[in-house]
Design an enzyme around this catalytic site. Sequence first.
Site, PDB file in Angstrom:
ATOM      1  N   ASP A  13      46.471  77.007  63.069  1.00 34.45           N
ATOM      2  CA  ASP A  13      47.102  77.481  61.837  1.00 34.45           C
ATOM      3  C   ASP A  13      47.865  76.387  61.085  1.00 34.45           C
ATOM      4  OD1 ASP A  13      46.144  80.018  62.481  1.00 34.45           O
ATOM      5  OD2 ASP A  13      47.950  80.515  63.628  1.00 34.45           O
ATOM      6  N   LYS A  16      44.207  74.095  58.024  1.00 27.70           N
ATOM      7  CA  LYS A  16      42.903  73.410  57.974  1.00 27.70           C
ATOM      8  C   LYS A  16      42.021  73.939  56.834  1.00 27.70           C
ATOM      9  CE  LYS A  16      42.337  74.811  62.229  1.00 27.70           C
ATOM     10  NZ  LYS A  16      43.679  75.299  62.567  1.00 27.70           N
ATOM     11  N   GLY A  40      41.312  81.915  61.684  1.00 32.50           N
ATOM     12  CA  GLY A  40      41.621  82.542  60.397  1.00 32.50           C
ATOM     13  C   GLY A  40      42.065  81.420  59.481  1.00 32.50           C
ATOM     14  N   HIS A  41      41.183  81.013  58.597  1.00 30.87           N
ATOM     15  CA  HIS A  41      41.470  79.873  57.728  1.00 30.87           C
ATOM     16  C   HIS A  41      41.705  80.370  56.308  1.00 30.87           C
ATOM     17  CE1 HIS A  41      39.271  76.908  60.654  1.00 30.87           C
ATOM     18  NE2 HIS A  41      40.287  77.544  61.200  1.00 30.87           N
ATOM     19  N   GLN A 221      41.180  76.257  65.508  1.00 33.89           N
ATOM     20  CA  GLN A 221      42.288  76.171  66.467  1.00 33.89           C
ATOM     21  C   GLN A 221      42.973  74.799  66.350  1.00 33.89           C
ATOM     22  OE1 GLN A 221      39.058  77.586  68.016  1.00 33.89           O
ATOM     23  NE2 GLN A 221      39.911  79.274  66.880  1.00 33.89           N
TER      24      GLN A 221
END
Length: 422
Positions: A13, A16, A40-41, A221
């Site tokens: 988080d 990225k 979750g980007h 990650q």
Amino acid sequence: MKVDVLLGLQWGDEGKGKVVDVLTPRYDVVARFQGGPNAGHTLEFEGQKYVLRSIPSGIFQGDKVNIIGNGVVLDPALFKAEAEALEASGHPLKERLHISKKAHLIMPTHRVLDAAYEAAKGDAKVGTTGKGIGPTYTDKISRNGIRVGDILGDFDTIYAKAKARHEEILKNMNFEYDITEIEKEWMAGIEYLRQFPLVDSEHEINALLKADKSVLCEGAQGTMLDIDFGSYPFVTSSNTVCAGACSGLGVAPNKIGNVYGIMKAYCTRVGSGPFPTELFDETGDKLCTLGHEFGSVTGRKRRCGWIDLVALKYSIMINGVTHLIMMKSDVLDTFETIKACVAYRINGVETENFPYSIEGEVEPIYAELPGWQCDMTKMTSEDEFPEEFNNYISFLEEELEVPIKIVSVGPDRDQTIERYTE
Ligand code: GDP
Ligand code: IMO
Ligand code: MG
């Protein structure tokens, strides 16, 4: 041509997705190399916010090719939902998104196994995202997995065999579950997958490189969640480090060019596991509130703390980071004093080397720097940076021995400042 790799240096988080989106115009291809829908980007532009889970963050920029590499684990049901939402919002992707036939499939029973293993661990649970990541990679390594390419063959038989194996394990664990609905969605996802180019992505990517196309590899990650180098066992189940781009895409090590290491100006972690600089006080709450530190996938509150240079130096070493990118600088705008952990004290002994384990008593030793106490969110150039912020950057660069190339001062695509430094 070489590939550039962009990855997280902390516990995920870091931001990225935003940076991939910002850098995409400079590349022809964006490729995910590991992880799955545990990611979750988040991307924000033109007043819209998108969260991507399995689809590369280059998908919003023109006609770039986006690749889901062999190192990724794909849940067809979640993938279908994600892709359909993007198409509905005016971003067609069927021709532009290529999926490796060697990527492994997350089955409904993998999700159940994830829940069962977590329940069995009790207090020692990892705090996974519950997406079946661990069990899917476990099947891959134990040579029991099923792959995207299998849907082109006698898939029903392959699926039934794998499912029966999982059912047996769950029966032995006395774990109750019902996958009737999920399985229907999952099968619809399998049919949906057939509409995409299913490719030998290692051939494709190497052919693109030969044709002088530029490729950006997007990590999921972060290094501290890497299966080998992270805070094991509180990690994810893939190689999140730079080497993961080689094995997750079929790119040779001598083809790696720039390595962009993404870090927050502070640090967060979601899920269980050690976190030496975690703050349990008002300062931690303030970081959480100002940084909106809630998981993009699970909505879980992220644990917050000061930046940890001991862990970052380790991450930089493992990844061969050539450029640093510092995110969420604006979150520190109102702090009078900013702390940075420069060493750990373990059993009375000080160390700057990241140890075998950071579980147990690890006391962070901090350097203190004056905060800049002004709003950075509207700044557009390095020339506007306050002196204290420049000092913070210089301090970090000196400690980490890598230049900070980009500074992010807000979630929007436009709130990104490139520094002159090479
Ligand atoms: P990722 O998983 O590394 O892509 O990061 P996430 O998207 O899970 O979490 C990063 C969060 O920070 C998202 O909500 C972003 O919109 C937000 N974000 C990214 N950069 C900045 C920044 O510079 N400032 C602020 N305030 N938020 C940011
Ligand atoms: P992005 O790409 C933050 C964490 C989980 C848990 C551990 C194992 O958005 O940075 P898993 O479901 O992978 O088996 O969970 O890893 N985790 C993440 N934390 N960001 C992520 O992805 C994460 N993906 C997994 O919280 O502690
Ligand atoms: Mg995330």
